[in-house]
Design an enzyme around this catalytic site. Structure first.
Site, mmCIF file in Angstrom:
data_model
loop_
_atom_site.group_PDB
_atom_site.id
_atom_site.type_symbol
_atom_site.label_atom_id
_atom_site.label_comp_id
_atom_site.label_asym_id
_atom_site.label_seq_id
_atom_site.Cartn_x
_atom_site.Cartn_y
_atom_site.Cartn_z
ATOM 1 N N GLU A 1 1.830 0.163 3.752
ATOM 2 C CA GLU A 1 2.601 -1.080 3.873
ATOM 3 C C GLU A 1 3.709 -1.067 3.009
ATOM 4 O O GLU A 1 4.395 -2.043 2.747
ATOM 5 C CB GLU A 1 1.514 -2.296 3.548
ATOM 6 C CG GLU A 1 1.109 -2.471 2.180
ATOM 7 C CD GLU A 1 0.599 -3.992 1.653
ATOM 8 O OE1 GLU A 1 1.452 -4.629 1.768
ATOM 9 O OE2 GLU A 1 -0.547 -3.992 1.359
ATOM 10 N N CYS B 1 -3.218 -3.789 3.411
ATOM 11 C CA CYS B 1 -3.834 -2.672 2.964
ATOM 12 C C CYS B 1 -4.961 -1.975 3.940
ATOM 13 O O CYS B 1 -5.894 -1.289 3.590
ATOM 14 C CB CYS B 1 -4.614 -3.411 1.888
ATOM 15 S SG CYS B 1 -3.756 -4.067 0.515
ATOM 16 N N HIS C 1 -12.516 -2.322 -0.767
ATOM 17 C CA HIS C 1 -11.132 -2.473 -1.107
ATOM 18 C C HIS C 1 -11.062 -3.238 -2.616
ATOM 19 O O HIS C 1 -11.532 -4.487 -2.493
ATOM 20 C CB HIS C 1 -10.435 -3.169 -0.048
ATOM 21 C CG HIS C 1 -8.978 -3.492 -0.354
ATOM 22 N ND1 HIS C 1 -8.009 -2.664 -0.567
ATOM 23 C CD2 HIS C 1 -8.386 -4.706 -0.196
ATOM 24 C CE1 HIS C 1 -6.786 -3.102 -0.969
ATOM 25 N NE2 HIS C 1 -6.976 -4.580 -0.599
#
Lengths: 412, 412
Positions: free
Chosen positions: A86, A120, A250
């Protein structure tokens, strides 16, 4: 052809993170923050960052070159290469095309795949795409290569200590030690503005921290419930946190991973799952009638569930938190840096185990998915992957910057 | 499961382009360009563009909603949704998440896929990913949906008449009338700066027009040679332009499609393929010893090959040029708007035919791939797809802007 393929998954991993870092304790002092605000409040130990000599391109070139070298893979053996990121260097040209420099010089330009993008989550999308390719009729027998690369930097203020940077390369193919259980997977995707980058000429995102945390936990709940339902249809028995050896999340900052662990336990409590013992039931009973919304806001629930989930966190989650706590949020690379930490810590003891991963990208896209690990065969074995990654040595050989020098670097 | 699947491909298409357009002839006059500079030099008839009331999000919402409605697809039947685009609205949040609005309200948030990005190639990457998903073990039996959406706008100057805008939605699944011949496919990817968008807060790209055209033709050559080699290994006989009924090209402007057609013929000449008759051989003989580089620069070759390729262009390429000539460069949607034009023009007569497509994205990523068409079954039949798209009516019902009004709109 695809019908015959077995054990498609990750054959090898390489991780790169900058050698420059900053202790969160030092940043606390510099920022005049209360002691423990970053180290306990966020749960972060240290933060890696790129200086002016590196960026997402150089990090990913390093990760790919290193993986190919260490596993003696001829660049001609790569049939697909895709990137999750990103960090936008250019609005049109993909990071993948920069990486083609490695392959062009070997005469290999016939390599499918481009960049996958959503906050993400792009690395997970790229990984799924690559595994699907190997299982599809268009697979040409060569390896796939997935790269996650990001540099997370924030404007001065509350979010700054949640930066980080890394690149991870993963080799994908059949007969892998890390296999996708492709039916045990659930996604939750929705249209939300929790974290986004509308200011196109700025590196810094716009973040609604509280909203983003709630979105993350809601997506976690949704994915977990759906995954449990799918598992139950498939296997004819209930799924609970007992059914996986490890959970990997994550990790924007470690505190959210702790909260996620507690949240999974609370889900099992609500679902009346066998993983919840009597003592836990008692402690969570006061919260059984909370609405979903209330449950995300309740500090009492957070505290109580955090307490009962402590052994679950220590046993099944903590082994994956090393690199995320030491390097920070690596965006697309974050989940796989956590998974790399687990491989580093548990090595061949992971053989035969199921590991459940949760990938989250703001905006939002999230997937919970299951991996089944086996010892593998050299060089694609769990123990060799851990040895080659050499995480401990990489962490040790970093140089610490002072907060002043870090801030100066951010201004370049 | 994947072993049993047959005929995975495109079940249905919907196309949307803005109702606002500008005649290239009028723009020639306004710009003080020589007559025919845009209409013959570029080969473009008309240019579609977004006014302030629409953008890539609204166009893609329209295309998806319309496809679901016209084919009576319940949004819950969609298991994967992915977008190809190079129009960056946000550097983190994917266009796919905006489209989730359609599905969330039906309670379907378990939909994999994000955005694929590399210039005009993202749609092709998304389409391949979606087909692979259906063929993979992670397919859950639902449909995939691929969206290409872009708005191409250029700063005032030579490139301005090569703008355009559109969104295309494609439904993907088994038993399709448009089937991927997944082994007849070749890619060429490399690291080049021919067209890119390094100025992050500007809509306008940086373009080296001459370089980009050469890159396109070199990638075309590379893909075609590689595809021929693969076909020959697979089928044990030579491939030539005679082996496909139609060729469809990514179309930044029609003149480049004409040049590409000539280039394929020149390739067949160099390869001594059976498609080249004696008279053509004679006409191209003077160019047989040109080096690759020389051949891209030779105006004489361009002229001679263009002449001999005219019947090939008229018969096998022109039927796909309608929408690209009328709407302009639609970036990721461009190739599929060309393919939609072919479906519109040839309908059920395409049954049993092979169509070869060439996708190009600057930077660069390119793939040539083959589709095999069959009549299909209602509503997923070639004739119904053409009827539902209703291209002619959509083209007719557009409103023409004057160049002055167009330029005013671009300034907003």
């Amino acid at each position: 052809m695809s019908g015959e393929l077995k054990n498609v998954g990750i054959l090898a991993l390489e991780i790169y993170f900058p050698t420059t870092c900053l202790q969160q304790e030092a940043l606390e002092v510099h920022d005049g923050a209360s002691k423990g605000k970053y180290t306990i409040g966020l749960g972060q130990d240290c933060m890696g960052f790129c200086t002016e000599v590196e960026d997402v391109i150089s990090m990913s070139l390093t990760a790919v070159t290193s993986l190919l070298e260490k596993y003696a893979i001829d660049p001609k053996q790569i049939g697909r290469l895709e990137v999750g990121s990103e960090t936008v260097i250019d609005k049109s040209k993909s990071i993948k095309t920069f990486l083609m420099q490695i392959f062009e010089k070997c005469g290999n330009t016939d390599i499918e795949g481009v960049d996958s993008t959503n906050a993400c989550y792009g690395g997970t999308a790229a990984l799924f795409n690559c595994v699907n390719w190997v299982e599809s009729s268009s697979w040409d027998g060569r390896y796939g290569l997935v790269v996650c690369t990001d540099s997370a930097v924030y404007a001065e203020g509350a979010a700054r200590p949640t930066g980080g940077a890394a690149a991870i390369a993963m080799l994908v193919g059949p007969d892998a030690p890390i296999v996708f259980e492709s039916k045990i997977r659930a996604s939750h995707m929705a249209h939300v503005y929790d974290f986004y980058k509308p200011i196109l000429d700025s590196e810094y995102p716009v973040v609604d921290g509280k909203l983003s945390q709630t979105c993350y936990l809601m997506a976690l709940d949704s994915c977990y419930k759906s995954l449990c339902n799918k598992y139950e249809k498939l296997e004819g028995k209930q799924f609970s946190i007992d059914d996986a050896a490890y959970f990997v999340f994550h990790s924007p900052y470690n505190k959210l991973v702790q909260k996620s662990t507690a949240r999974l336990m609370f889900n099992d409590f609500i679902r009346n799952a066998s993983s919840i013992d009597e003592s836990t039931k008692e402690k969570l009973a006061p919260f059984s009638s909370l609405t979903g919304d209330e449950s995300y806001q309740s500090r009492d629930l957070e505290k109580a569930s955090g307490q009962v989930a402590k052994p679950f966190y220590d046993g099944k989650v903590k082994p994956s938190t090393l690199v995320p706590k030491q390097v920070g949020n690596m965006y697309t690379a974050s989940l796989y840096a956590a998974f790399a930490s687990l491989l580093h810590n548990k090595r061949s003891s992971l053989a035969g185990k199921r590991v459940v991963l949760f990938s989250y990208g703001s905006g939002l896209t999230a997937t919970m998915f299951s991996l089944r690990l086996n010892a593998g065969q050299h060089p694609f074995s769990l123990s060799n992957i851990a040895t080659v990654m050499n995480v401990e040595e990489k962490l040790k050989s970093r140089h610490e910057f002072t907060p002043e020098k870090f801030i100066e670097t951010m201004k370049i």
